[in-house]
Design a protein around this motif. Structure first.
Motif, short mmCIF file in Angstrom:
data_model
loop_
_atom_site.label_atom_id
_atom_site.label_comp_id
_atom_site.label_asym_id
_atom_site.label_seq_id
_atom_site.Cartn_x
_atom_site.Cartn_y
_atom_site.Cartn_z
N VAL A 146 -77.60 56.32 -28.07
CA VAL A 146 -77.71 57.61 -28.76
C VAL A 146 -77.63 57.29 -30.19
N LEU A 147 -78.86 57.61 -31.05
CA LEU A 147 -79.18 57.18 -32.38
C LEU A 147 -78.99 58.56 -33.41
N LEU A 148 -78.27 58.41 -34.34
CA LEU A 148 -78.65 59.53 -35.13
C LEU A 148 -78.82 59.17 -36.63
N ASN A 149 -80.27 59.55 -37.02
CA ASN A 149 -80.87 58.84 -38.15
C ASN A 149 -80.90 57.54 -38.21
N GLY A 150 -81.10 56.92 -36.89
CA GLY A 150 -81.26 55.53 -36.79
C GLY A 150 -79.79 54.71 -36.68
N SER A 151 -78.64 55.21 -36.70
CA SER A 151 -77.43 54.76 -36.49
C SER A 151 -76.97 55.22 -35.26
N PRO A 152 -75.98 54.27 -34.50
CA PRO A 152 -75.24 54.70 -33.36
C PRO A 152 -74.51 55.88 -33.41
N LEU A 153 -74.30 56.75 -32.45
CA LEU A 153 -73.67 58.04 -32.45
C LEU A 153 -72.24 57.63 -31.67
N ALA A 154 -71.29 57.29 -32.20
CA ALA A 154 -70.19 57.07 -31.36
C ALA A 154 -69.38 58.36 -30.68
N GLN A 155 -68.69 58.06 -29.57
CA GLN A 155 -67.90 59.25 -29.04
C GLN A 155 -68.45 60.66 -28.96
N ALA A 156 -69.85 60.48 -28.39
CA ALA A 156 -70.50 62.04 -28.34
C ALA A 156 -70.83 62.03 -26.89
N GLN A 157 -70.63 63.53 -26.34
CA GLN A 157 -71.34 63.53 -24.76
C GLN A 157 -72.54 63.77 -24.80
N VAL A 158 -73.25 63.23 -23.61
CA VAL A 158 -74.50 63.11 -23.44
C VAL A 158 -74.83 64.05 -22.09
N GLU A 159 -75.60 64.92 -21.97
CA GLU A 159 -75.35 65.61 -20.62
C GLU A 159 -77.00 65.70 -20.59
N PHE A 160 -77.35 65.29 -19.32
CA PHE A 160 -78.94 65.53 -18.61
C PHE A 160 -78.72 66.91 -17.92
N LEU A 161 -79.72 67.63 -18.01
CA LEU A 161 -79.63 68.88 -17.10
C LEU A 161 -81.27 68.93 -16.66
N PRO A 162 -81.08 68.57 -15.33
CA PRO A 162 -82.50 68.54 -14.58
C PRO A 162 -83.11 69.82 -14.53
N ASP A 163 -84.30 69.88 -14.33
CA ASP A 163 -85.33 71.10 -14.24
C ASP A 163 -85.79 71.00 -12.68
N LEU A 164 -84.41 71.57 -11.78
CA LEU A 164 -84.77 71.65 -10.58
C LEU A 164 -84.49 73.26 -9.91
N GLU A 165 -85.52 73.41 -9.12
CA GLU A 165 -85.58 74.84 -8.73
C GLU A 165 -84.33 75.31 -7.64
N ASP A 166 -84.16 74.51 -6.95
CA ASP A 166 -82.88 74.87 -5.78
C ASP A 166 -81.64 74.60 -6.02
N TYR A 167 -81.31 74.04 -7.23
CA TYR A 167 -80.08 73.78 -7.65
C TYR A 167 -79.58 73.95 -8.97
N GLY A 168 -78.33 73.91 -9.09
CA GLY A 168 -78.01 74.62 -10.42
C GLY A 168 -76.84 73.21 -11.17
N ALA A 169 -75.88 73.46 -11.53
CA ALA A 169 -75.33 72.83 -12.32
C ALA A 169 -74.60 71.51 -11.84
N GLN A 170 -74.32 71.62 -10.46
CA GLN A 170 -73.89 70.41 -9.59
C GLN A 170 -74.75 69.24 -9.61
N MET A 171 -75.97 69.38 -10.20
CA MET A 171 -76.80 68.10 -10.37
C MET A 171 -76.91 67.74 -11.90
N ASN A 172 -76.07 68.14 -12.69
CA ASN A 172 -75.92 67.80 -13.97
C ASN A 172 -75.45 66.23 -14.03
N SER A 173 -75.73 65.59 -15.22
CA SER A 173 -75.09 64.31 -15.14
C SER A 173 -74.62 64.15 -16.63
N SER A 174 -73.58 63.52 -16.97
CA SER A 174 -73.18 63.23 -18.11
C SER A 174 -72.26 62.04 -18.50
N GLY A 175 -72.21 61.66 -19.82
CA GLY A 175 -71.37 60.33 -20.05
C GLY A 175 -70.85 60.64 -21.51
#
Length: 156
Positions: free
Chosen positions: A37-66
């Protein structure tokens, strides 16, 4: 209902309940996803990244984070079964402050002091609010079956 039909109806209901789990669609496959993750070209330390999939039959149990390390690198883990990766498909991406450790969560002066010291030591802040809201983020990633190395470029 006629008495002779009661055992028959009960058997049909039981068979229907047993068959239901077999009809459930299997979740999409997981693939390993890592990135930076880069913010204005510099690394962004200690930030949470969450991927929210666009899935029809599933909810938050399919989210991923780091959480990013000091160089902005992250590796995703899926909520479902706590396995590494993200599901194949299109994802909306959120980037926010990482969760606080328990010793920084209290309202007492010591906890607040630890929080202030921690936050003052973080570089490249603040994270723009739009990246923390699903309806406002403009970050999208397509995760393909062969996995993904992702570079998320945020701007102020």
């Amino acid at each position: 209902m006629h008495r002779a039909l009661v055992p028959f109806a009960g058997t049909i209901c039981l068979l229907g309940l047993i068959a239901l789990p077999g009809c459930k669609k299997a979740p999409p496959p997981l693939v390993e996803v890592e990135g930076i993750v880069l913010l204005n070209g510099s690394p962004l330390a200690q930030a949470q990244v969450e991927f929210l999939p666009d899935l029809e039959d599933y909810g938050a149990q399919m989210n991923s984070s780091g959480v990013t390390d000091d160089q902005g690198h992250f590796t995703l883990t899926c909520v479902l079964k706590n396995e590494p990766g993200a599901v194949v498909g299109k994802h909306r991406v959120l980037v926010t402050e990482a969760p606080l450790t328990p010793e920084m969560r209290g309202s007492d002066p010591d906890s607040q002091g630890r929080y202030a010291k921690y936050f003052a030591g973080l570089k490249n802040r603040p994270i723009p609010e739009k990246y923390g809201t699903a309806g406002r983020t403009d970050l999208f990633v397509d995760v393909t079956p062969d996995g993904k190395k992702v570079e998320l470029k945020l701007t102020r």
